[in-house]
Design a protein around this motif. Structure first.
Motif, PDB file in Angstrom:
ATOM      1  N   ARG A  70      45.863   8.557 -10.599  1.00  0.00           N
ATOM      2  CA  ARG A  70      45.893   8.573 -12.067  1.00  0.00           C
ATOM      3  C   ARG A  70      46.866   9.644 -12.525  1.00  0.00           C
ATOM      4  O   ARG A  70      46.835  10.765 -12.022  1.00  0.00           O
ATOM      5  N   VAL A  71      47.703   9.293 -13.482  1.00  0.00           N
ATOM      6  CA  VAL A  71      48.541  10.287 -14.149  1.00  0.00           C
ATOM      7  C   VAL A  71      47.937  10.534 -15.522  1.00  0.00           C
ATOM      8  O   VAL A  71      47.811   9.610 -16.327  1.00  0.00           O
ATOM      9  N   VAL A  72      47.539  11.762 -15.773  1.00  0.00           N
ATOM     10  CA  VAL A  72      46.929  12.128 -17.046  1.00  0.00           C
ATOM     11  C   VAL A  72      47.958  12.907 -17.857  1.00  0.00           C
ATOM     12  O   VAL A  72      48.362  14.000 -17.453  1.00  0.00           O
ATOM     13  N   PRO A  73      48.440  12.363 -18.978  1.00  0.00           N
ATOM     14  CA  PRO A  73      49.431  13.086 -19.783  1.00  0.00           C
ATOM     15  C   PRO A  73      48.791  14.223 -20.556  1.00  0.00           C
ATOM     16  O   PRO A  73      47.625  14.158 -20.951  1.00  0.00           O
ATOM     17  N   SER A  74      49.549  15.294 -20.741  1.00  0.00           N
ATOM     18  CA  SER A  74      49.069  16.434 -21.507  1.00  0.00           C
ATOM     19  C   SER A  74      50.249  17.081 -22.211  1.00  0.00           C
ATOM     20  O   SER A  74      51.376  17.031 -21.714  1.00  0.00           O
ATOM     21  N   GLU A  75      49.993  17.667 -23.346  1.00  0.00           N
ATOM     22  CA  GLU A  75      51.038  18.453 -23.989  1.00  0.00           C
ATOM     23  C   GLU A  75      51.321  19.689 -23.143  1.00  0.00           C
ATOM     24  O   GLU A  75      50.494  20.100 -22.328  1.00  0.00           O
ATOM     25  N   HIS A  76      52.476  20.286 -23.332  1.00  0.00           N
ATOM     26  CA  HIS A  76      52.890  21.435 -22.521  1.00  0.00           C
ATOM     27  C   HIS A  76      52.161  22.690 -23.003  1.00  0.00           C
ATOM     28  O   HIS A  76      52.585  23.354 -23.939  1.00  0.00           O
ATOM     29  N   ARG A  77      51.056  22.999 -22.337  1.00  0.00           N
ATOM     30  CA  ARG A  77      50.249  24.154 -22.712  1.00  0.00           C
ATOM     31  C   ARG A  77      50.069  25.155 -21.577  1.00  0.00           C
ATOM     32  O   ARG A  77      49.512  26.218 -21.786  1.00  0.00           O
ATOM     33  N   GLY A  78      50.495  24.807 -20.377  1.00  0.00           N
ATOM     34  CA  GLY A  78      50.379  25.737 -19.271  1.00  0.00           C
ATOM     35  C   GLY A  78      49.520  25.190 -18.147  1.00  0.00           C
ATOM     36  O   GLY A  78      48.753  24.239 -18.311  1.00  0.00           O
ATOM     37  N   LYS A  79      49.653  25.835 -16.994  1.00  0.00           N
ATOM     38  CA  LYS A  79      48.960  25.367 -15.798  1.00  0.00           C
ATOM     39  C   LYS A  79      47.444  25.380 -15.966  1.00  0.00           C
ATOM     40  O   LYS A  79      46.755  24.460 -15.509  1.00  0.00           O
ATOM     41  N   GLY A  80      46.923  26.427 -16.607  1.00  0.00           N
ATOM     42  CA  GLY A  80      45.479  26.512 -16.766  1.00  0.00           C
ATOM     43  C   GLY A  80      44.915  25.326 -17.516  1.00  0.00           C
ATOM     44  O   GLY A  80      43.887  24.761 -17.134  1.00  0.00           O
ATOM     45  N   HIS A  81      45.594  24.929 -18.581  1.00  0.00           N
ATOM     46  CA  HIS A  81      45.128  23.775 -19.357  1.00  0.00           C
ATOM     47  C   HIS A  81      45.225  22.501 -18.531  1.00  0.00           C
ATOM     48  O   HIS A  81      44.304  21.670 -18.537  1.00  0.00           O
ATOM     49  N   ALA A  82      46.332  22.323 -17.802  1.00  0.00           N
ATOM     50  CA  ALA A  82      46.502  21.116 -16.995  1.00  0.00           C
ATOM     51  C   ALA A  82      45.421  21.014 -15.920  1.00  0.00           C
ATOM     52  O   ALA A  82      44.851  19.935 -15.696  1.00  0.00           O
ATOM     53  N   VAL A  83      45.134  22.129 -15.253  1.00  0.00           N
ATOM     54  CA  VAL A  83      44.088  22.113 -14.234  1.00  0.00           C
ATOM     55  C   VAL A  83      42.740  21.789 -14.860  1.00  0.00           C
ATOM     56  O   VAL A  83      41.955  20.994 -14.324  1.00  0.00           O
ATOM     57  N   ARG A  84      42.456  22.375 -15.997  1.00  0.00           N
ATOM     58  CA  ARG A  84      41.180  22.122 -16.677  1.00  0.00           C
ATOM     59  C   ARG A  84      41.007  20.642 -17.009  1.00  0.00           C
ATOM     60  O   ARG A  84      39.931  20.056 -16.796  1.00  0.00           O
ATOM     61  N   VAL A  85      42.057  20.014 -17.519  1.00  0.00           N
ATOM     62  CA  VAL A  85      42.010  18.587 -17.843  1.00  0.00           C
ATOM     63  C   VAL A  85      41.718  17.765 -16.589  1.00  0.00           C
ATOM     64  O   VAL A  85      40.866  16.867 -16.588  1.00  0.00           O
ATOM     65  N   GLY A  86      42.419  18.074 -15.503  1.00  0.00           N
ATOM     66  CA  GLY A  86      42.240  17.302 -14.283  1.00  0.00           C
ATOM     67  C   GLY A  86      40.890  17.499 -13.631  1.00  0.00           C
ATOM     68  O   GLY A  86      40.262  16.535 -13.169  1.00  0.00           O
ATOM     69  N   MET A  87      40.416  18.736 -13.586  1.00  0.00           N
ATOM     70  CA  MET A  87      39.152  19.009 -12.905  1.00  0.00           C
ATOM     71  C   MET A  87      37.973  18.379 -13.629  1.00  0.00           C
ATOM     72  O   MET A  87      37.016  17.927 -12.994  1.00  0.00           O
TER      73      MET A  87
END
Length: 265
Positions: A70-87
């Motif tokens: 799965r590719v989950v799109p996210s706005e550019h907010r930083g690694k912490g936000h991206a990891v949080r979304v994925g986890m």
């Protein structure tokens, strides 16, 4: 891209930002490891607003991987936000967070999974413990930054040997409970992860890992060092002001077959 309703043994969460050049090789290495071990797994790539065609590259090679992705799109907010979304989106019974460059080889997973099977809920990689192998060191300033951040984390947040190693494994319950409560988007999210985990009562197993610095880091030394220091202060302030006053653990969905298996034990 994924099999709806599938409940894999493992989710692998990878935050990506402008990784078109190296993500295909990383995904193929993960595929080889997972299929060689006979694991049922899903890949969850969270795109942190890439502008170099990363998503298109991933979509082109998905069919050859043979692993739900799965590719989950996210706005550019930083690694912490991206990891949080994925986890918090992960469906596997175990959830691994790892970096797109696989600076910690995916083979290290073999030494982590037994701890979860033995009852651990949070297993974190360490480049500082005896037995760790640093194959290629970071540049001096970056390595010094990491050591200073870990020292601040030990003094003010939680005592671990290596707060920032990007290779961490959680049970699904622990991943959802911890990451759904996080607030920080920058480099300091690692410290916040461990702080909230400890407040929720999860202990850590630290495991020495092999590690190799990879060129092309997205870390900006001056800016990110400042943000990380501010993040430590924010964690302490959040705690003092009750931001981390935790309700009872939120319910986590358990697949039907797992509930049935539990009742037959």
């Amino acid at each position: 891209m994924s099999q709806e309703g599938a409940e894999p043994e493992l989710s692998i969460v990878i935050p990506v930002f402008n990784e078109a050049g190296r993500i295909p090789d990383s995904l193929r290495r993960i595929q080889g490891h997972i299929q060689g071990r006979g694991l049922s797994a899903e890949l969850v790539l969270v795109d942190d607003g890439s502008t170099d065609g990363t998503v298109e590259v991933v979509r082109r090679i998905t069919a050859e991987l043979g692993i739900p992705l799965r590719v989950v799109p996210s706005e550019h907010r930083g690694k912490g936000h991206a990891v949080r979304v994925g986890m918090t989106a992960a469906r596997g019974r175990a959830v691994l967070m790892t970096d797109a460059d696989l600076s910690t080889p995916i083979d290290e997973l073999d030494r982590f999974m037994p701890y979860l099977r033995d009852g651990a809920q949070v297993v974190i990689g360490s480049r500082r413990l005896g037995g760790a192998v640093i194959e290629v060191h970071q540049p001096f300033l970056r390595e010094a930054m990491g050591r200073v951040f870990t020292l601040l984390t030990q003094l003010l947040v939680v005592r671990v040997s290596d707060a920032t190693c990007g290779f961490k494994l959680f049970t699904r319950e622990a991943a959802h409970q911890i990451f759904s409560r996080l607030t920080l988007d920058d480099w300091s999210f690692d410290a916040e992860t461990l702080f909230v985990a400890r407040k929720l009562g999860y202990g850590f197993r630290e495991v020495p890992v092999a590690w190799r610095d990879a060129a092309g880091t997205k870390v900006h030394r001056g800016r990110d060092a400042l943000l990380a220091a501010i993040g430590i202060v924010r964690i302490r302030w959040n705690s003092l002001t009750g931001r981390y006053t935790l309700r009872a653990r939120m319910p986590v969905h358990v697949p039907r077959q797992e509930r049935q298996a539990e009742r037959t034990r």
